[in-house]
Design a protein around this motif. Structure first.
Motif, short mmCIF file in Angstrom:
data_model
loop_
_atom_site.label_atom_id
_atom_site.label_comp_id
_atom_site.label_asym_id
_atom_site.label_seq_id
_atom_site.Cartn_x
_atom_site.Cartn_y
_atom_site.Cartn_z
N THR A 14 52.33 35.85 59.14
CA THR A 14 50.78 35.83 58.50
C THR A 14 50.19 34.68 59.34
O THR A 14 50.70 33.63 59.65
CB THR A 14 50.85 35.38 57.10
OG1 THR A 14 52.00 35.98 56.57
CG2 THR A 14 49.78 35.56 56.42
N ASN A 47 42.74 33.30 46.46
CA ASN A 47 44.14 33.17 46.98
C ASN A 47 44.61 33.74 48.14
O ASN A 47 43.84 34.53 48.67
CB ASN A 47 44.75 34.17 45.54
CG ASN A 47 44.73 33.61 44.20
OD1 ASN A 47 44.41 34.20 43.39
ND2 ASN A 47 44.97 32.31 43.80
N GLY A 48 45.44 32.83 48.65
CA GLY A 48 45.86 33.00 49.97
C GLY A 48 44.93 33.00 50.97
O GLY A 48 44.72 33.37 52.15
N ALA A 49 43.70 32.09 50.78
CA ALA A 49 42.71 31.79 51.93
C ALA A 49 43.39 30.89 52.80
O ALA A 49 42.83 30.79 54.04
CB ALA A 49 41.45 30.97 51.12
N GLY A 50 44.45 30.12 52.38
CA GLY A 50 45.01 29.26 53.35
C GLY A 50 44.62 27.72 52.99
O GLY A 50 45.21 26.78 53.94
N LYS A 51 44.53 27.54 51.77
CA LYS A 51 44.23 26.06 51.49
C LYS A 51 45.51 25.17 51.28
O LYS A 51 45.58 24.09 51.86
CB LYS A 51 43.58 26.03 49.75
CG LYS A 51 42.35 27.03 49.63
CD LYS A 51 41.63 26.99 48.30
CE LYS A 51 42.68 27.49 47.33
NZ LYS A 51 42.98 29.09 47.45
N SER A 52 46.54 25.79 50.85
CA SER A 52 47.94 24.99 50.72
C SER A 52 48.36 24.87 52.09
O SER A 52 48.90 23.96 52.41
CB SER A 52 48.83 25.92 49.81
OG SER A 52 48.29 25.85 48.50
N THR A 53 48.32 26.05 53.10
CA THR A 53 48.79 25.70 54.18
C THR A 53 47.82 24.48 55.12
O THR A 53 48.46 23.73 55.66
CB THR A 53 48.56 27.05 54.97
OG1 THR A 53 49.01 28.05 54.32
CG2 THR A 53 49.06 27.14 56.20
N HIS A 96 41.15 25.68 42.02
CA HIS A 96 40.02 26.89 41.65
C HIS A 96 39.41 26.27 40.34
O HIS A 96 38.62 27.06 39.65
CB HIS A 96 41.14 27.91 40.97
CG HIS A 96 41.88 28.65 42.11
ND1 HIS A 96 41.20 29.32 43.10
CD2 HIS A 96 43.19 28.53 42.54
CE1 HIS A 96 42.21 29.59 44.09
NE2 HIS A 96 43.25 29.05 43.71
N GLN A 133 51.66 22.16 45.56
CA GLN A 133 51.07 22.88 44.39
C GLN A 133 51.94 23.07 43.48
O GLN A 133 51.77 22.95 42.01
CB GLN A 133 50.65 24.40 45.22
CG GLN A 133 49.86 25.25 44.02
CD GLN A 133 49.19 26.26 44.87
OE1 GLN A 133 49.45 26.60 46.00
NE2 GLN A 133 48.43 27.15 44.15
N TYR A 136 52.53 31.50 60.15
CA TYR A 136 53.71 31.31 59.43
C TYR A 136 54.93 32.30 60.45
O TYR A 136 54.54 33.39 61.13
CB TYR A 136 53.86 31.80 58.12
CG TYR A 136 53.45 31.08 57.14
CD1 TYR A 136 54.15 30.10 56.65
CD2 TYR A 136 52.01 31.08 56.65
CE1 TYR A 136 53.78 28.93 55.81
CE2 TYR A 136 51.72 30.10 55.68
CZ TYR A 136 52.45 29.14 55.40
OH TYR A 136 51.89 28.18 54.42
N1 LIG Z 1 55.96 30.55 53.39
C1 LIG Z 1 55.26 31.35 53.62
N2 LIG Z 1 55.58 32.41 54.65
C2 LIG Z 1 54.83 33.37 55.17
N3 LIG Z 1 53.51 33.40 54.78
C3 LIG Z 1 52.90 32.45 53.75
C4 LIG Z 1 53.75 31.63 53.32
N4 LIG Z 1 53.10 30.79 52.39
C5 LIG Z 1 51.97 31.36 52.51
N5 LIG Z 1 51.84 32.24 53.30
C6 LIG Z 1 50.57 33.25 53.76
O1 LIG Z 1 49.63 32.36 54.03
C7 LIG Z 1 48.37 32.86 53.90
C8 LIG Z 1 47.86 31.48 53.16
O2 LIG Z 1 48.47 31.07 52.00
P1 LIG Z 1 48.22 29.73 51.27
O3 LIG Z 1 49.30 29.39 50.37
O4 LIG Z 1 47.68 28.65 52.07
O5 LIG Z 1 47.17 30.15 50.28
P2 LIG Z 1 46.30 29.22 49.24
O6 LIG Z 1 44.85 29.42 49.71
O7 LIG Z 1 46.98 28.01 48.92
O8 LIG Z 1 46.28 30.25 47.80
P3 LIG Z 1 46.29 29.89 46.33
O9 LIG Z 1 44.86 29.77 45.86
O10 LIG Z 1 46.82 31.20 45.73
O11 LIG Z 1 47.20 28.85 46.30
C9 LIG Z 1 48.55 33.63 52.67
O12 LIG Z 1 48.18 35.03 53.18
C10 LIG Z 1 50.09 33.97 52.45
O13 LIG Z 1 50.44 35.08 52.02
#
Ligand SMILES: Nc1ncnc2c1ncn2[C@@H]1O[C@H](COP(=O)(O)OP(=O)(O)OP(=O)(O)O)[C@@H](O)[C@H]1O
Ligand SMILES: [Mg+2]
Lengths: 244, 250
Positions: free
Chosen positions: A20, A42-48, A195, A88, A16
């Motif tokens: 991160t 949470n924060g594993a990177g799934k949404s990314t 989840h 999400q 990002y």
């Molecule tokens: N817009 C953003 N800017 C900077 N860092 C981000 C942003 N969105 C997410 N992150 C960081 O990227 C990492 C992955 O985030 P992501 O949203 O992909 O997690 P996730 O697996 O979807 O979590 P969750 O289960 O909570 O949805 C996390 O460490 C988060 O802090």
């Protein structure tokens, strides 16, 4: 079934702008028609990861969707037609004030006739049994209802690949079941994060476990969703149906 | 004469072109067809601009009742006590209430038409939905990027309102009182968070649009359809505004 590659990722990383490192050197191959569940804390990177599949964010490394590299600007329009993404948070996804307009936004962008657009909207809402929301405003409905509309908005586009981010969250048992039924009969490739491991057990043919942006495990639901130690190590728990 | 929500809802049923031209006609009639002093004209122009922007911003949660006559009355006459100032020896002393009341009646007698038309103009600008405006812009062959920018701005305003409602609830849930210093500090943080959230959320709206195939050309979501009722409506506004004008000549 012809097994073409739907998603091909080689050493895909994403950082990002804030700094991160959300995904780190990911290697993945997902075939057409597969139903893949992505799990992780949470924060594993799934949404990314899901936002990459639609070309919304550009990663480092090599990523191909149906044989089209996302790094090539010429492909982006086609990739967005092929891959639909459900966010999400539905509040981010719904931007038109009326449900009909929001669900119709994608099909209208595809240049379809208005009569066909209407039919698509009807079908999509029918799948999720949400026809009664047809004339509602997207602002004055509940969170779960927004979620349903957000999913319908992508279903109406009939993409080849659907990326669903936490679709079953906030859905009641009835609508959750509708979603499961649809996923089980659909022929499209589906990548879904959740989840709700029972939901994934009911719908997926493959599970990928992410942690800190890396793939920790990848395999049949049978081997991963029943592996108590692996799940516990990654801040997860066995699906409810296996917790006796 | 109570131009409340239902009126606006009904106005919204007319063709956007009819609504738009009726709005322009009433505005012209307020500004040019009235026996106004130059200073008053400027004042009305400013009022019109403020009212139109309020109407477009849809800040209904603040100005819920502005459509009703009485708040509007206050709104356009609040300068009266200050006008009377000139007649007083001591600068800064506001005239007694009776003077204000007298001034109010005089003002109404002279400005009734303008006041009435302002109300209508406000209702008309409020009744045009963003979809109708996009249809209008499309009809006038506005470039696609301009329409996209318009949509984005209106979405941002909407997010402003939605987030404001949320922040208000959050403040209430935490029982913040602006009398306490700690609360003021927290409220300041809230304000900052609020602005950041508006920025983030409108950014993600554009991501959502792009991910659903938006490439800069906003799809047509509203079809223009001029029918008989629109003609009647339009003629009525013409008659109304012209009628006021004739009244002035006679
Ligand atoms: N817009 C953003 N800017 C900077 N860092 C981000 C942003 N969105 C997410 N992150 C960081 O990227 C990492 C992955 O985030 P992501 O949203 O992909 O997690 P996730 O697996 O979807 O979590 P969750 O289960 O909570 O949805 C996390 O460490 C988060 O802090
Ligand atoms: Mg997530």
């Amino acid at each position: 079934m012809a097994y073409n590659v739907a998603i091909e990722a080689e050493a895909v990383s994403f950082r990002y702008p804030a700094g991160t490192l959300a995904l780190e050197r990911l290697d993945l191959r997902i075939m057409e028609g597969e139903k893949v569940g992505i799990i992780g804390p949470n924060g594993a990177g799934k949404s990314t990861l899901l936002t990459l599949l639609n070309g919304l964010r550009l990663p480092e490394g090599h990523l191909e969707i149906f044989g089209k590299a996302v790094s090539d600007k010429k492909n982006i329009k086609e990739i967005r037609r092929l891959a639909g993404l459900v966010f999400q948070n539905p509040d981010d996804q719904l931007f038109m004030t009326e449900v009909f307009d929001d669900v119709a936004f994608g099909p209208r962008n595809q240049g379809l006739e208005e009569s066909e657009v209407e039919q698509r909207v009807n079908e999509a809402l029918q799948i999720l049994n949400s026809r009664e929301l047809y004339n509602s405003s997207t602002i004055h409905i509940s969170f779960g209802q927004k979620k349903l509309i957000a999913i319908a908005g992508v279903l109406a586009m009939k993409p080849e690949l659907i990326a669903l981010d936490e679709p079953s969250g906030n859905l009641d048992a009835f609508h959750r079941r509708k979603l499961i039924d649809w996923m089980n009969i659909s022929r499209q490739t589906i990548v879904v994060t959740s989840h709700d491991l029972d939901f994934l057990w009911d719908t997926c043919t493959r599970i990928i476990l992410l942690n800190k942006g890396m793939v920790v495990a990848d395999g049949q639901p049978d081997t991963i969703l029943k592996n108590k130690t692996l799940l516990l190590q990654n801040q997860l728990e066995l699906p409810l149906r296996f917790q006796v | 004469m109570n131009l409340n929500r239902e009126t606006i809802f009904r106005l919204n049923k007319f063709d956007p072109r009819a609504q738009f031209f009726a709005g322009v006609l009433t505005a012209v009639s307020v500004l040019y067809l009235q026996p106004l002093e130059k200073a008053d004209r400027l004042y009305y122009l400013l009022l019109l601009i403020v009212l139109w922007s309020l109407a477009r911003a849809q800040l209904i949660f603040i100005f819920k009742d502005i459509l009703r006559v009485y708040p509007m009355l206050l709104f356009i006459t609040f300068h009266l006590p200050f006008q009377k100032l000139g007649g007083f020896e001591i600068f800064g002393q506001v005239g007694p209430f009776t003077l204000y009341r007298e001034g109010l009646w005089q003002f109404l007698a002279v400005h009734f038409k303008a006041f009435f038309l302002l109300n209508i103009s406000f209702a008309l600008s409020r009744s045009l939905s963003y979809k109708q405006i996009i249809a209008l812009l499309n009809n006038w062959r506005t470039p696609h990027w301009a329409i996209a920018i318009y949509f984005y701005l209106q979405r941002m305003l909407q997010v402003f309102n939605l987030e404001a409602i949320r922040v208000k609830l959050a403040l209430r849930a935490r029982n913040l009182r602006l009398r306490r210093a700690a609360s003021r500090h927290a409220a300041g943080n809230f304000l900052l968070m609020y602005l950041l959230r508006v920025w983030e959320r409108s950014g993600r709206s554009s991501e959502a649009m792009v991910s659903r195939g938006f490439t800069g050309r906003f799809p047509i979501v509203y079809k223009l359809n001029w029918c008989f009722a629109d003609t009647i409506f339009f003629l009525c506004t013409v008659l109304l505004t012209a009628g006021f004008w004739l009244w002035r000549i006679m």
